[in-house]
Design a protein around this motif. Structure first.
Motif, short mmCIF file in Angstrom:
data_model
loop_
_atom_site.label_atom_id
_atom_site.label_comp_id
_atom_site.label_asym_id
_atom_site.label_seq_id
_atom_site.Cartn_x
_atom_site.Cartn_y
_atom_site.Cartn_z
N PRO A 100 0.83 -1.21 0.00
CA PRO A 100 0.00 0.00 0.00
C PRO A 100 0.87 1.26 0.00
CG PRO A 100 -0.61 -1.49 1.79
CD PRO A 100 0.63 -2.02 1.20
N THR A 101 0.41 2.29 -0.68
CA THR A 101 1.16 3.53 -0.75
C THR A 101 0.20 4.70 -0.94
OG1 THR A 101 2.78 4.76 -2.08
CG2 THR A 101 1.64 2.97 -3.19
N ARG A 160 4.05 15.33 -0.60
CA ARG A 160 2.58 15.31 -0.56
C ARG A 160 2.05 14.52 0.63
NH1 ARG A 160 1.47 12.70 -6.10
NH2 ARG A 160 3.44 11.75 -5.53
N VAL A 161 2.87 13.67 1.21
CA VAL A 161 2.45 12.90 2.38
C VAL A 161 3.54 13.04 3.44
CG1 VAL A 161 1.11 11.24 1.03
CG2 VAL A 161 3.49 10.74 1.55
N PRO A 162 3.19 12.86 4.71
CA PRO A 162 4.21 12.92 5.76
C PRO A 162 5.27 11.83 5.55
CG PRO A 162 1.99 12.93 6.71
CD PRO A 162 1.84 12.63 5.24
N GLU A 163 6.48 12.13 5.95
CA GLU A 163 7.58 11.17 5.77
C GLU A 163 7.27 9.83 6.43
OE1 GLU A 163 12.37 11.25 5.92
OE2 GLU A 163 11.36 11.83 7.78
N TRP A 164 6.62 9.85 7.60
CA TRP A 164 6.35 8.59 8.30
C TRP A 164 5.50 7.67 7.43
CZ3 TRP A 164 1.72 6.41 9.40
CH2 TRP A 164 0.58 7.22 9.41
N GLU A 165 4.61 8.23 6.59
CA GLU A 165 3.79 7.38 5.72
C GLU A 165 4.64 6.69 4.67
OE1 GLU A 165 0.20 9.03 4.13
OE2 GLU A 165 -0.38 9.91 6.05
N GLU A 166 5.67 7.36 4.20
CA GLU A 166 6.54 6.74 3.21
C GLU A 166 7.45 5.69 3.85
OE1 GLU A 166 6.72 9.69 -0.43
OE2 GLU A 166 7.96 10.40 1.22
N ILE A 167 7.86 5.93 5.07
CA ILE A 167 8.61 4.91 5.81
C ILE A 167 7.71 3.71 6.06
CG2 ILE A 167 9.72 4.38 8.01
CD1 ILE A 167 10.69 7.35 8.03
N ALA A 168 6.46 3.96 6.46
CA ALA A 168 5.52 2.86 6.70
C ALA A 168 5.25 2.08 5.41
CB ALA A 168 4.21 3.41 7.29
N ALA A 169 5.09 2.76 4.29
CA ALA A 169 4.86 2.08 3.02
C ALA A 169 6.06 1.20 2.67
CB ALA A 169 4.59 3.10 1.91
N THR A 170 7.26 1.70 2.91
CA THR A 170 8.46 0.91 2.64
C THR A 170 8.50 -0.31 3.55
OG1 THR A 170 9.63 2.91 1.93
CG2 THR A 170 10.98 0.99 2.50
N ALA A 171 8.12 -0.14 4.81
CA ALA A 171 8.07 -1.27 5.74
C ALA A 171 7.04 -2.30 5.29
CB ALA A 171 7.76 -0.78 7.16
N ARG A 185 -1.15 8.13 -2.01
CA ARG A 185 -0.92 8.99 -3.18
C ARG A 185 -0.01 8.33 -4.22
NH1 ARG A 185 -2.44 14.48 -3.32
NH2 ARG A 185 -3.52 15.06 -1.41
N LEU A 186 0.12 7.03 -4.12
CA LEU A 186 0.95 6.26 -5.05
C LEU A 186 2.38 6.81 -5.18
CD1 LEU A 186 -1.69 5.53 -7.83
CD2 LEU A 186 -0.91 4.01 -6.01
N THR A 187 2.94 7.22 -4.04
CA THR A 187 4.33 7.70 -4.08
C THR A 187 5.32 6.56 -4.30
OG1 THR A 187 4.59 7.57 -1.67
CG2 THR A 187 3.81 9.68 -2.59
N GLU A 188 4.91 5.33 -3.98
CA GLU A 188 5.77 4.14 -4.14
C GLU A 188 7.21 4.44 -3.72
OE1 GLU A 188 5.10 2.02 -7.90
OE2 GLU A 188 3.33 3.29 -8.20
N PRO A 189 7.42 4.73 -2.43
CA PRO A 189 8.72 5.22 -1.98
C PRO A 189 9.81 4.16 -1.84
CG PRO A 189 7.25 4.97 -0.12
CD PRO A 189 6.44 4.68 -1.36
N ALA A 214 6.24 -2.88 2.20
CA ALA A 214 6.88 -3.57 1.07
C ALA A 214 7.81 -4.66 1.59
CB ALA A 214 7.64 -2.57 0.20
N VAL A 215 8.53 -4.35 2.66
CA VAL A 215 9.42 -5.34 3.26
C VAL A 215 8.60 -6.49 3.86
CG1 VAL A 215 11.17 -5.77 5.05
CG2 VAL A 215 11.28 -3.70 3.66
N GLN A 216 7.46 -6.18 4.47
CA GLN A 216 6.60 -7.25 4.99
C GLN A 216 6.15 -8.17 3.86
OE1 GLN A 216 6.11 -8.46 7.84
NE2 GLN A 216 4.04 -9.13 8.17
N ASN A 217 5.82 -7.62 2.70
CA ASN A 217 5.47 -8.46 1.56
C ASN A 217 6.63 -9.38 1.19
OD1 ASN A 217 2.98 -7.21 1.44
ND2 ASN A 217 3.31 -6.25 -0.55
N MET A 218 7.85 -8.85 1.24
CA MET A 218 9.03 -9.66 0.94
C MET A 218 9.20 -10.75 1.99
SD MET A 218 11.42 -6.43 -0.14
CE MET A 218 12.95 -7.28 -0.40
N TRP A 219 9.00 -10.38 3.24
CA TRP A 219 9.19 -11.33 4.34
C TRP A 219 8.18 -12.47 4.24
CZ3 TRP A 219 11.21 -8.36 9.07
CH2 TRP A 219 12.00 -9.18 9.87
#
Length: 191
Positions: free
Chosen positions: A42-43, A110-121, A45-49, A123-128
């Motif tokens: 999930p991301t 466009r979104v708070p940095e924490w949301e981009e960190i959460a989106a990256t996390a 605003r589709l920032t896909e960080p 993505a890692v959960q999907n990998m895990w």
């Protein structure tokens, strides 16, 4: 996929540490699938960080040397541990693949940095979960050394490293257990 299988994969997800890996290679095809699954996190605003730097072969050896040398350079003598230097190198040596987990900040913020960190996390959960479903071991480490990763990798403006995902096959016969406190201790119901 049925719900029971999904529940099983989620509940069997574990940190499998590099010291538990064997020498069986992880295929490039598997890594590509792993990254594709990460891309579906999930991301807002589709920032896909999420950004990933896949490290294998000689580059993996160079990363191990870089991390251990950096630890040596930044650590005061009274806190220096030869054991830690060896552990850093051993983690890299034991892993078949290391993926640098990076986050690219939206240039427009466009979104708070924490949301981009959460989106990256996520993505890692999907990998895990992909690793768990395929009985491949992985472990996310975020050592203090990640703030020096820009000296090893070339980062885009606004990109930074959030850690390393160490990946390797392991002996499935080992019992890997985990414990969680009851969810009831962590939930309040408001009806």
């Amino acid at each position: 996929m049925n719900n029971e299988y999904l529940n099983q994969i989620i509940r069997e997800r574990r940190s499998i540490f590099p010291s538990q890996y064997n020498n069986k290679p992880v295929s490039a095809e598997f890594i590509k699938n792993l990254l594709e699954n990460a891309n579906w996190a999930p991301t807002h605003r589709l920032t896909e960080p999420w950004r990933f730097k896949v490290v294998r072969g000689e580059t993996k050896d160079r990363l191990g040397s870089f991390l251990s040398d950096t630890y040596t350079d930044i650590t005061p003598n009274d806190k220096f541990s030869p054991f830690k230097v060896k552990k850093i190198k051993d983690k890299c040596d034991a892993s078949n693949v290391i993926i640098a987990i990076c986050m690219q900040r939206d240039p427009k913020e466009r979104v708070p940095e924490w949301e981009e960190i959460a989106a990256t996390a996520m993505a890692v959960q999907n990998m895990w979960l992909t690793c768990t479903a395929n009985e491949v071991g992985c472990y996310w480490s975020s050592p203090v050394l990640i703030k020096y990763a820009g000296e090893f990798f070339e980062f885009e403006e606004g990109e930074r490293c959030l850690g390393f995902l160490y990946i390797g096959n392991y002996n499935k016969d080992e019992v890997i257990s985990s414990k969680r406190n009851s969810i009831e201790e962590k939930v309040e119901w408001h009806d």
